[in-house]
Design a protein around this motif. Structure first.
Motif, short mmCIF file in Angstrom:
data_model
loop_
_atom_site.label_atom_id
_atom_site.label_comp_id
_atom_site.label_asym_id
_atom_site.label_seq_id
_atom_site.Cartn_x
_atom_site.Cartn_y
_atom_site.Cartn_z
N SER A 99 0.84 -1.22 -0.15
CA SER A 99 0.07 -0.02 -0.06
C SER A 99 1.00 1.29 -0.18
O SER A 99 2.04 1.09 0.48
CB SER A 99 -0.86 0.00 1.26
N GLY A 149 -1.12 -8.46 1.31
CA GLY A 149 -2.41 -7.43 1.60
C GLY A 149 -3.58 -8.23 1.29
O GLY A 149 -3.64 -9.27 0.69
N ARG A 171 -8.92 -3.61 -3.21
CA ARG A 171 -8.16 -2.47 -3.47
C ARG A 171 -8.94 -0.99 -3.28
O ARG A 171 -10.10 -0.82 -3.82
CB ARG A 171 -7.88 -2.37 -4.85
N THR A 176 -4.32 -2.11 -0.19
CA THR A 176 -4.92 -3.48 -0.12
C THR A 176 -5.55 -3.50 1.11
O THR A 176 -5.23 -2.77 2.40
CB THR A 176 -4.00 -4.35 -0.47
N GLY A 206 -9.99 -8.63 -5.72
CA GLY A 206 -9.33 -9.93 -4.92
C GLY A 206 -10.38 -11.08 -5.65
O GLY A 206 -9.95 -12.23 -5.13
#
Length: 384
Positions: free
Chosen positions: A85, A202, A206, A215, A247
């Motif tokens: 991130s 992560g 998003r 993330t 994801g």
């Protein structure tokens, strides 16, 4: 009705009006997994649902993205986290367990253990020579925290790396520990901070904000704050999008082909040395990449486990004359999509691949004859 109740109702209405005035309406568009969209004032986001004002909550399992229009203005200070991130703001301050990054009219707060590196740069005037990348001078396998100091040298900048333990960062100084002694270093001399931490994976969601991308495993939003993973707190106004599908998405570019055949109009061209790759299927561009196929092509991929839909948009490649090229999508040798492409207008492709094993794309020459033209498939993906 009793006067007390009337006054109470007026008081509630007054408080609600004041709260609405204090928190400007945030207009959001929900892109749903069934291809539909709905827009309205964002009321709340919980780990399980997204709610627009005056509407029923929508389960996040049925939402691909939440999109909010707004400016994106990166700041001079960039923070990179252990999960990849990033946040950029006007400053970075840390003392204790939490770090603070000013963003817009507020500030982000995050656990210091999430911070991997910090780029500290004063704003530069337009036209100035870009500074050297301070990460390029880091050792290959650091064993401690690292402080990178910039020193002017003959019109450029020399970067020196100091092995230490970084203990605190204020607006004016960076405190490091060397030989058990705490030493303050002027912030104006410091270019970058690197912390000895292991990388972490992560979450699949998003979150784009004004000043960065995170993330997340869970996301919550109210008109007062945006909260990621119950740990990172940001001003509500910086939210730009929540991509739940990130994801749940497998890009075609990440998958190996199971079968790939191309037969050019003049078949011998595809067999000439150096020309084969020109006619072969290929991905172009950055992220997301586009797939380019020429007639006659037949490419097969294995469908990822738990995939529900295959989505893309197909059009004649930019700058090419439309030629009536025919494109087909097959699932386990069964045709599920067919379209004649006559111009550069994108045609959406959205097919159900639930339970399928193999997906194929075939591109054929125009039925009326001719060589046709290459087709461009924008960001082809499988949704789980």
């Amino acid at each position: 009705m009793k006067p007390g109740r009337v006054c109470g109702g007026l008081l509630v209405a007054l408080v609600t009006a004041v709260a609405a005035a204090a928190d400007p309406a945030v207009v959001a568009t929900l892109e749903k997994t069934d291809g539909t969209t709905v827009s309205g004032t964002l009321a709340a986001v919980s780990p399980t649902a997204v709610t627009l004002l005056g509407a029923d909550p929508v389960a996040v399992t049925t939402v691909r993205r939440v999109v909010i229009a707004g400016p994106v203005a990166p700041g001079p200070v960039v923070v990179e986290c252990v999960d990849g991130s990033t946040l950029s703001g006007t400053d970075f301050v840390w003392e204790g367990a939490a770090a603070t990054v000013p963003l817009g009219d507020g500030a982000a707060e995050l656990p210091m253990q999430r911070v991997r590196s910090v780029t500290l740069r004063r704003p530069r005037a337009a036209g100035d020579t870009p500074p050297p990348d301070w990460r390029a001078v880091l050792p290959e396998s650091p064993q401690t925290d690292l402080l990178v100091v910039g020193k002017p040298e003959e019109g450029s900048e020399r970067l020196d790396v100091v092995e230490c333990a970084i203990a605190a960062v204020t607006a004016d100084t960076v405190t490091v520990v060397l030989d058990e002694e705490r030493i303050p270093v002027k912030r104006s001399k410091v270019v970058g901070l690197w912390f000895l931490r292991g990388a972490e994976v992560g979450g699949g969601t998003r979150v784009d904000v004004d000043g960065g991308r995170l993330t997340a495993r869970t996301v919550s939003w109210t008109p007062q704050a945006l909260v990621v993973d119950d740990a990172v707190r940001l001003p509500a106004a910086v939210l730009r999008s929540i991509d739940y599908a990130a994801g749940r998405t497998v890009r075609l570019a990440s998958l190996a082909t199971e079968r790939s055949e191309t037969e050019p109009f003049f078949g011998t061209l595809g067999r000439m040395e150096g020309l084969g790759p020109y006619f072969a299927p290929r991905f172009v561009g950055g992220e997301p990449a586009a797939l380019v196929l020429r007639p006659r092509s037949h490419v097969v991929w294995r469908v990822p486990a738990d995939a529900r839909r295959f989505r893309t948009a197909v059009a004649a490649a930019p700058g090419k004359l439309p030629a009536g090229v025919v494109v087909m999508v097959l699932l386990d040798d069964r045709e599920v999509f067919r379209r004649r492409i006559d111009d550069a207008t994108a045609s959406p492709v959205d097919v159900d691949v639930s339970g399928g094993r193999r997906l194929a794309i075939k591109v054929e020459f125009p039925a009326g004859g001719g060589m046709g033209c290459p087709l461009r498939f924008t960001d082809p993906v499988f949704d789980k």
